[in-house]
Design an enzyme around this catalytic site. Structure first.
Site, PDB file in Angstrom:
ATOM      1  N   MET A   1      42.375  43.225  32.099  1.00  0.00           N
ATOM      2  CA  MET A   1      42.000  43.853  33.323  1.00  0.00           C
ATOM      3  C   MET A   1      40.623  44.530  33.127  1.00  0.00           C
ATOM      4  SD  MET A   1      44.159  43.682  35.632  1.00  0.00           S
ATOM      5  CE  MET A   1      46.130  42.976  35.795  1.00  0.00           C
TER       6      MET A   1
ATOM      7  N   ASP B   1      35.195  40.423  36.214  1.00  0.00           N
ATOM      8  CA  ASP B   1      36.673  40.353  36.794  1.00  0.00           C
ATOM      9  C   ASP B   1      37.134  39.018  36.148  1.00  0.00           C
ATOM     10  OD1 ASP B   1      39.007  40.179  37.900  1.00  0.00           O
ATOM     11  OD2 ASP B   1      38.411  41.412  39.656  1.00  0.00           O
TER      12      ASP B   1
ATOM     13  N   GLY C   1      35.700  44.984  34.680  1.00  0.00           N
ATOM     14  CA  GLY C   1      36.445  44.008  34.888  1.00  0.00           C
ATOM     15  C   GLY C   1      37.193  44.091  36.599  1.00  0.00           C
ATOM     16  N   HIS C   2      38.577  44.083  36.221  1.00  0.00           N
ATOM     17  CA  HIS C   2      39.251  44.088  37.429  1.00  0.00           C
ATOM     18  C   HIS C   2      39.815  45.315  38.110  1.00  0.00           C
ATOM     19  CE1 HIS C   2      41.774  41.960  40.516  1.00  0.00           C
ATOM     20  NE2 HIS C   2      43.176  42.672  40.024  1.00  0.00           N
ATOM     21  N   TRP C   3      39.435  46.408  37.319  1.00  0.00           N
ATOM     22  CA  TRP C   3      39.741  47.995  37.578  1.00  0.00           C
ATOM     23  C   TRP C   3      38.521  48.689  37.611  1.00  0.00           C
ATOM     24  CZ3 TRP C   3      43.851  48.704  33.270  1.00  0.00           C
ATOM     25  CH2 TRP C   3      45.031  48.269  33.693  1.00  0.00           C
TER      26      TRP C   3
END
Length: 279
Positions: free
Chosen positions: A140, A205, A232-234
């Site tokens: 993540m 991501d 990343g994704h967060w």
């Protein structure tokens, strides 16, 4: 504030750093979507999750007497915001997604099929051990310092509190899962939305390709995109202070006046609150 799909995620877990950073400036509501946190579970073979998630937001707004709201959604939460935009555009004041996109759209520059991150999410739902959560959190984020044993153990314990939620999430991949609105229909409706929109993505991501945000900004007229490098994704967690400033500036530039006497942008929380991050 609409959280993502990871096991053990909650509204507060996803957005505690942003709520605390913007405390006093805006009224911020973080809900647990059906099937997460303290909310009742749903069976995707009985009800379509996309419809249920959007309807839950609308019913919460009705209950609280909120005619319009700015929706800020991460990953699945972004998909919920897009679904809400397609179903209830008159109730939406601002559309903000991060790490999201119209899932199912063909990608030109990104690999097809299930992403590396989605595969690990599925494996963690099937076996929510601290070891699998370490793999999940690692996928993540860009910065490995966010991957702590305490966080992974906490997320594992949280997800194991409701085995029904784990089993029902996996039913979403079943051929018996209830179909929702097609991607083409959502796309056609979102493309007509005239409200201010902001689409955010991490350059690194590994869960949802950045191309999803580029597709959104290409189809929504009154929109902008912001890409965080080394992220990343967060995005709302890894770059919390910058994310808070971006959200604050976007809202103010598009007609939202902060509360009188609101506090200046604060630093992200530390200690125990900072450990409760979600995905």
């Amino acid at each position: 504030m609409l959280h993502g799909t990871g096991p053990g995620a909650t509204g507060w877990a996803n957005f505690s750093r942003n709520i605390e950073g913007l405390a006093g400036k805006y009224r911020m509501i973080a809900l647990d979507s059906p099937g997460w946190g303290g909310s009742d579970t749903i069976d995707p073979t009985v009800e379509n999750r996309g419809f249920v998630n959007a309807e839950a937001v609308k019913l919460l707004m009705d209950e609280l007497g909120i005619e319009k709201a700015a929706l800020v959604g991460n990953s699945m939460g972004g998909a919920t915001a897009l679904q809400f935009c397609a179903m209830y555009p008159e109730r939406l004041s601002h559309l903000i997604t991060m790490g999201s996109g119209l899932f199912g759209n063909p990608l030109i520059f990104s690999p097809g099929g299930m992403s590396e991150g989605i595969r690990i999410i599925v494996e963690t739902y099937r076996n929510p051990t601290p070891e699998n959560f370490k793999r999940l959190v690692s996928i993540m984020v860009y910065d490995s310092s966010f991957v702590t044993d305490e966080l992974c153990e906490m997320r594992s314990r949280s997800s194991l509190k409701s085995p029904a939620n784990l089993a029902n999430w996996l039913k979403g991949f079943s051929p018996d899962a209830k179909p929702g609105m097609s991607v083409a229909e959502i796309q056609s409706k979102v493309a007509t939305y005239q409200g201010p929109s902001l689409f955010i993505h991490g350059r690194d991501d590994r869960v949802v390709p950045m191309e999803g945000t580029l597709q959104l900004v290409s189809m929504v007229q009154n929109s902008a995109a912001h890409i965080f490098n080394r992220c990343g994704h967060w995005a709302q967690i890894e770059h919390a202070a910058a994310f808070n400033a971006l959200l604050d500036g976007f809202l103010q530039a598009n007609g939202v006046t902060p509360a009188s006497g609101g506090t200046a942008l604060g630093a992200p929380p530390t200690g125990e609150k900072a450990k409760a991050w979600g995905g």
